[in-house]
Scaffold this motif. Sequence first.
Motif, PDB file in Angstrom:
ATOM      1  N   GLU A 248       0.853  -1.176   0.000  1.00  0.00           N
ATOM      2  CA  GLU A 248       0.000   0.000   0.000  1.00  0.00           C
ATOM      3  C   GLU A 248       0.894   1.232   0.000  1.00  0.00           C
ATOM      4  O   GLU A 248       1.763   1.379   0.861  1.00  0.00           O
ATOM      5  CB  GLU A 248      -0.911   0.018   1.229  1.00  0.00           C
ATOM      6  N   LEU A 249       0.677   2.090  -0.989  1.00  0.00           N
ATOM      7  CA  LEU A 249       1.496   3.294  -1.124  1.00  0.00           C
ATOM      8  C   LEU A 249       0.681   4.526  -0.779  1.00  0.00           C
ATOM      9  O   LEU A 249      -0.528   4.583  -1.009  1.00  0.00           O
ATOM     10  CB  LEU A 249       2.032   3.419  -2.559  1.00  0.00           C
ATOM     11  N   ARG A 250       1.372   5.522  -0.255  1.00  0.00           N
ATOM     12  CA  ARG A 250       0.737   6.808   0.071  1.00  0.00           C
ATOM     13  C   ARG A 250       1.505   7.904  -0.664  1.00  0.00           C
ATOM     14  O   ARG A 250       2.722   8.016  -0.541  1.00  0.00           O
ATOM     15  CB  ARG A 250       0.784   7.046   1.579  1.00  0.00           C
ATOM     16  N   PHE A 251       0.773   8.694  -1.436  1.00  0.00           N
ATOM     17  CA  PHE A 251       1.377   9.784  -2.196  1.00  0.00           C
ATOM     18  C   PHE A 251       1.160  11.097  -1.449  1.00  0.00           C
ATOM     19  O   PHE A 251       0.026  11.482  -1.154  1.00  0.00           O
ATOM     20  CB  PHE A 251       0.757   9.874  -3.595  1.00  0.00           C
ATOM     21  N   ARG A 252       2.256  11.782  -1.151  1.00  0.00           N
ATOM     22  CA  ARG A 252       2.193  13.085  -0.480  1.00  0.00           C
ATOM     23  C   ARG A 252       2.664  14.171  -1.436  1.00  0.00           C
ATOM     24  O   ARG A 252       3.707  14.035  -2.083  1.00  0.00           O
ATOM     25  CB  ARG A 252       3.082  13.090   0.768  1.00  0.00           C
ATOM     26  N   ALA A 253       1.903  15.251  -1.523  1.00  0.00           N
ATOM     27  CA  ALA A 253       2.275  16.343  -2.419  1.00  0.00           C
ATOM     28  C   ALA A 253       3.644  16.898  -2.044  1.00  0.00           C
ATOM     29  O   ALA A 253       3.965  17.072  -0.870  1.00  0.00           O
ATOM     30  CB  ALA A 253       1.223  17.444  -2.357  1.00  0.00           C
ATOM     31  N   SER A 254       4.463  17.149  -3.035  1.00  0.00           N
ATOM     32  CA  SER A 254       5.807  17.668  -2.809  1.00  0.00           C
ATOM     33  C   SER A 254       6.164  18.596  -3.956  1.00  0.00           C
ATOM     34  O   SER A 254       5.295  18.969  -4.759  1.00  0.00           O
ATOM     35  CB  SER A 254       6.804  16.508  -2.700  1.00  0.00           C
ATOM     36  N   HIS A 255       7.438  18.972  -4.046  1.00  0.00           N
ATOM     37  CA  HIS A 255       7.867  19.833  -5.144  1.00  0.00           C
ATOM     38  C   HIS A 255       9.232  19.390  -5.641  1.00  0.00           C
ATOM     39  O   HIS A 255      10.188  19.288  -4.883  1.00  0.00           O
ATOM     40  CB  HIS A 255       7.956  21.298  -4.709  1.00  0.00           C
ATOM     41  N   PHE A 256       9.308  19.085  -6.926  1.00  0.00           N
ATOM     42  CA  PHE A 256      10.566  18.870  -7.627  1.00  0.00           C
ATOM     43  C   PHE A 256      10.539  19.742  -8.875  1.00  0.00           C
ATOM     44  O   PHE A 256       9.493  19.839  -9.536  1.00  0.00           O
ATOM     45  CB  PHE A 256      10.731  17.401  -8.037  1.00  0.00           C
ATOM     46  N   PRO A 257      11.638  20.394  -9.223  1.00  0.00           N
ATOM     47  CA  PRO A 257      11.619  21.290 -10.388  1.00  0.00           C
ATOM     48  C   PRO A 257      11.277  20.582 -11.690  1.00  0.00           C
ATOM     49  O   PRO A 257      10.751  21.196 -12.617  1.00  0.00           O
ATOM     50  CB  PRO A 257      13.052  21.853 -10.428  1.00  0.00           C
ATOM     51  N   PHE A 258      11.558  19.279 -11.776  1.00  0.00           N
ATOM     52  CA  PHE A 258      11.407  18.585 -13.059  1.00  0.00           C
ATOM     53  C   PHE A 258      10.084  17.856 -13.195  1.00  0.00           C
ATOM     54  O   PHE A 258       9.841  17.214 -14.221  1.00  0.00           O
ATOM     55  CB  PHE A 258      12.565  17.600 -13.266  1.00  0.00           C
ATOM     56  N   THR A 259       9.216  17.870 -12.174  1.00  0.00           N
ATOM     57  CA  THR A 259       7.897  17.239 -12.282  1.00  0.00           C
ATOM     58  C   THR A 259       6.821  18.185 -11.761  1.00  0.00           C
ATOM     59  O   THR A 259       7.052  18.991 -10.863  1.00  0.00           O
ATOM     60  CB  THR A 259       7.829  15.922 -11.478  1.00  0.00           C
ATOM     61  N   GLU A 260       5.623  18.063 -12.328  1.00  0.00           N
ATOM     62  CA  GLU A 260       4.483  18.861 -11.885  1.00  0.00           C
ATOM     63  C   GLU A 260       3.200  18.164 -12.328  1.00  0.00           C
ATOM     64  O   GLU A 260       2.929  18.070 -13.541  1.00  0.00           O
ATOM     65  CB  GLU A 260       4.549  20.268 -12.471  1.00  0.00           C
ATOM     66  N   PRO A 261       2.343  17.643 -11.396  1.00  0.00           N
ATOM     67  CA  PRO A 261       2.569  17.667  -9.942  1.00  0.00           C
ATOM     68  C   PRO A 261       3.649  16.669  -9.515  1.00  0.00           C
ATOM     69  O   PRO A 261       4.001  15.767 -10.264  1.00  0.00           O
ATOM     70  CB  PRO A 261       1.198  17.260  -9.398  1.00  0.00           C
ATOM     71  N   SER A 262       4.131  16.879  -8.286  1.00  0.00           N
ATOM     72  CA  SER A 262       5.170  16.017  -7.719  1.00  0.00           C
ATOM     73  C   SER A 262       4.647  15.355  -6.456  1.00  0.00           C
ATOM     74  O   SER A 262       3.764  15.890  -5.778  1.00  0.00           O
ATOM     75  CB  SER A 262       6.424  16.823  -7.380  1.00  0.00           C
ATOM     76  N   ALA A 263       5.202  14.188  -6.140  1.00  0.00           N
ATOM     77  CA  ALA A 263       4.729  13.473  -4.956  1.00  0.00           C
ATOM     78  C   ALA A 263       5.861  12.652  -4.343  1.00  0.00           C
ATOM     79  O   ALA A 263       6.626  12.000  -5.060  1.00  0.00           O
ATOM     80  CB  ALA A 263       3.563  12.556  -5.308  1.00  0.00           C
ATOM     81  N   GLU A 264       5.973  12.715  -3.024  1.00  0.00           N
ATOM     82  CA  GLU A 264       6.797  11.764  -2.277  1.00  0.00           C
ATOM     83  C   GLU A 264       5.948  10.516  -2.055  1.00  0.00           C
ATOM     84  O   GLU A 264       4.731  10.612  -1.827  1.00  0.00           O
ATOM     85  CB  GLU A 264       7.209  12.350  -0.926  1.00  0.00           C
ATOM     86  N   VAL A 265       6.578   9.362  -2.117  1.00  0.00           N
ATOM     87  CA  VAL A 265       5.821   8.116  -1.996  1.00  0.00           C
ATOM     88  C   VAL A 265       6.267   7.378  -0.740  1.00  0.00           C
ATOM     89  O   VAL A 265       7.456   7.124  -0.530  1.00  0.00           O
ATOM     90  CB  VAL A 265       6.028   7.225  -3.238  1.00  0.00           C
ATOM     91  N   ASP A 266       5.289   7.039   0.104  1.00  0.00           N
ATOM     92  CA  ASP A 266       5.534   6.256   1.313  1.00  0.00           C
ATOM     93  C   ASP A 266       4.941   4.861   1.132  1.00  0.00           C
ATOM     94  O   ASP A 266       3.956   4.680   0.401  1.00  0.00           O
ATOM     95  CB  ASP A 266       4.875   6.912   2.532  1.00  0.00           C
ATOM     96  N   ILE A 267       5.513   3.897   1.826  1.00  0.00           N
ATOM     97  CA  ILE A 267       4.992   2.529   1.779  1.00  0.00           C
ATOM     98  C   ILE A 267       4.598   2.091   3.181  1.00  0.00           C
ATOM     99  O   ILE A 267       5.279   2.410   4.153  1.00  0.00           O
ATOM    100  CB  ILE A 267       6.044   1.570   1.168  1.00  0.00           C
ATOM    101  N   ARG A 268       3.467   1.398   3.282  1.00  0.00           N
ATOM    102  CA  ARG A 268       3.010   0.919   4.577  1.00  0.00           C
ATOM    103  C   ARG A 268       3.937  -0.183   5.069  1.00  0.00           C
ATOM    104  O   ARG A 268       4.329  -1.074   4.318  1.00  0.00           O
ATOM    105  CB  ARG A 268       1.573   0.393   4.493  1.00  0.00           C
TER     106      ARG A 268
END
Length: 360
Positions: A248-268
Amino acid sequence: MDDIASIRSRYLEQVAQADSPDALESVRLAALGKKGEISLKMRELGKMTPEERQQAGPALNALKTEIDAALRARKAALEDAALDERLKGEWLDVTLPARPRRMGTIHPVSQVMDELTAIFADMGFSVAEGPQVESDWYNFDALNIPPEHPARQEHDTFFMHRREGDNTPPHVLRTHTSPVQIRAMQDQGAPLRVIAPGRVYRMDMDQTHTPMFHQVEGLAIDRDISMANLKWTLEEFCRAFFEVDHVELRFRASHFPFTEPSAEVDIRCSWQGGQLKIGEGDDWMEILGSGMVHPKVLQAGGIDPNEWQGFAFGVGIDRIAMLKYGIPDLRTFFEGDLRWLRHYGFSALSVPTLAGGLSG
């Protein structure tokens, strides 16, 4: 001719009686050397009449050939006898087992790279490679990283030396494998699915950071790609890599210059008794960054963002190797300790396959 018969008989007897290489060499010189008896006889042919030469010539040639053959045969016999005598004193039982030799092992980073390649190849991704010394444009500008970004400062990036008077932007040791994505877009165009594993460099050093480490970045470009495709790809990757039935993955909004939208990904996950278990529990652990490719990055790669879109992600190979194989300190990956390598290394025959199991 009677003289030739006498010479033949005498030298054949001497050859047969020679009991050492030196004695045999003496016979050869006496018969066939520059001043040997047969050689001197050959020189006398010039003084003979044509009729005498026609008779003596073939006889002398036949004599020379026969004596030479006898010398060679006797030499081989003496060498064989010497070898047999030596083997009697140097006898070795070749049926005894050989001395044990330590087998080398595959480094965990190399093993994990092979595992990643097998997983993403099954999803249609090919492997792309690029130089480790990159231009400022490929490493920063093409990836929409502004001039004031902290990554472009000397406290974070290794810059190459420039000659005095050279005011062009210095080359860098690549800080990520994202430049490979730009090169892949320029070379292959769209649609595109590649992963870019390799070494990267950043100025950091502690238990969880090293100045040189390994990343794999993925890029997929097509006309109708969305975040849903990204989510499925990452879920399939985590399920296959950690070899569990459910993630199970959780996507958290983040910021990277090369992607839009960007997301950090967490795993349960869960930590029970100091042991990490993926896919269960109440804890979350960040494992990678991802997002939809920024239109400016597509343009830098020569792809029209009005027609194409795609997703990208980046994973630290050393980090996920630590998680999967229980390696506590990142620095030990690069210390070359043989005890560590024997403990965490893999057999050369443990080739990762999805059918046979990634860990061999």
